[in-house]
Scaffold this motif. Sequence first.
Motif: not given
Length: 516
Positions: A383-390
Amino acid sequence: MHERGSLTGRAVTAAAVSAVTLTSLIAGSPVAAADRASVEWRTCPSYSDDVIAAYAVTGEQRQRFRALLGRMECGSVSVPLDYRKPQGRQITIAITRVKAADRARRLGSLALNPGGPGGAGYLFPLQIASMNQVNARLNDRYDLIGFDPRGVGYSTKVDCPAMGGQPPEPGPLTKTAAQRAHDSGVARNRACANSDPAFLGRLTTLNSARDLDRVRIALGERKLSFLGISWGTWLGAVYRSTFPGSVGRMFLDSVAPVKFRLDDFEDGHAAGTERNFGRMATWIAQRHDTYGLGETAKEVRAKVQALSRAYDDKPRHYSDWEMVADGSTLAMLAIQSAPDWPQVAQAFKELQDEGDTAPPALKKLMSHGPQGAPAPGAPERFNPTAGQAVFCNEDPSRLGFSDAWATYQRRLERNPVTGRAVAFTAQCAGWPLPVQKIKVRRTGGSLVLSGHRYESVSLYEWTKQMRAAIGGTLYTVDDDMHGSVPREPECATDLVSYFNTGRIDRGCDGTPVPEK
């Protein structure tokens, strides 16, 4: 650390791990609601043969995968979105379990994480246990536990619009183009973070560690053993630092840095790839009669740099392929790990010819990467969004353009062959949510840290630094492959023996360097 931007899928560019403050996190961690954690079990999804083929390559692996799938249980655990407000909004963490085959000699539950951040782990136990007959023995005495971290897969998540920018124009990156890429990255980061700050701001490694402990409680386990790879090693380190009494045996393969800054991480990766190219160049020079690229490592290096300049001066457009080859293409070839060296050397050889069609070796290497859209019904793998957020919630650098450009220029100067493989990005620039930090610590207990001597994704030095910070036994793998321990039977034998006995020797050979 999730793999991205590689010809083969094995070379990671900017993958990261990071930090969040231990002060209110350990002593102030609310636990009352956790005492009531439980699993809501449900019917597992069904998967087609095409989906299974994405996880298990050979017929034998697929047979084992299907057998495990028939034994798999699926459920979810409710956790607080914000652990400072345990009675507030709840989200769900999706989990799987494959019960130990030998119930009489069962040792407990073993949770597995494949990396990321943003990587899904729902089917990872099946993937590991079906990989080879050695790994299958992990399921003899352990319940294997898979889970999608918050923000990923079947767990509660949100999705921002596509986080990637436009591909750069062929040739060396200009400052003007870099400024445009940085500005658009800042705009995307702000739009994403502001779309749901309450949720995205709670996507951190610490909260994933807290979620994991809720899973432990819900499963009724006094202690939870853990196998983590890449970013999973950071999750493991944070978990044992935050919940030292909850951890059984822990094995961390391809260990993340103790202190995370994205710019430092990318600098380390670039330096590691440049260093490992020296090994590749020596290997190619020893086979000059085959590839004709030079009789010494110095000559091979000069040949590759000359090719890179030629392809930057005149990028190649092919009649049979949409790819345009420039100097960055040569850099991407130069960062590949040992199993691909024969194909890389052949690609270098073929790139000396100015044909209208793409070099076959280059096309073959590219075919190792992602192959189109996933099969219908396939679970999310990343999940790119989760990767970016973390990444960005834990990255204190968030460089402005001038600093980012200076860092990029310095990286190219220090790593003349491989520096272009780490693209200029504004990955966390403009991310508006607060930086969250953690300091991992020694807690005692059973721990193995597996470092790969020549790896460039997770540097061997980082394993030693992590060991100094949290303790444990150093296990050295003499290869350059990211997270290869479960894939290599010799190393996997040590891994399984460790989880069964708590004992392990000091290392294994890992993935061999090709002879030809």
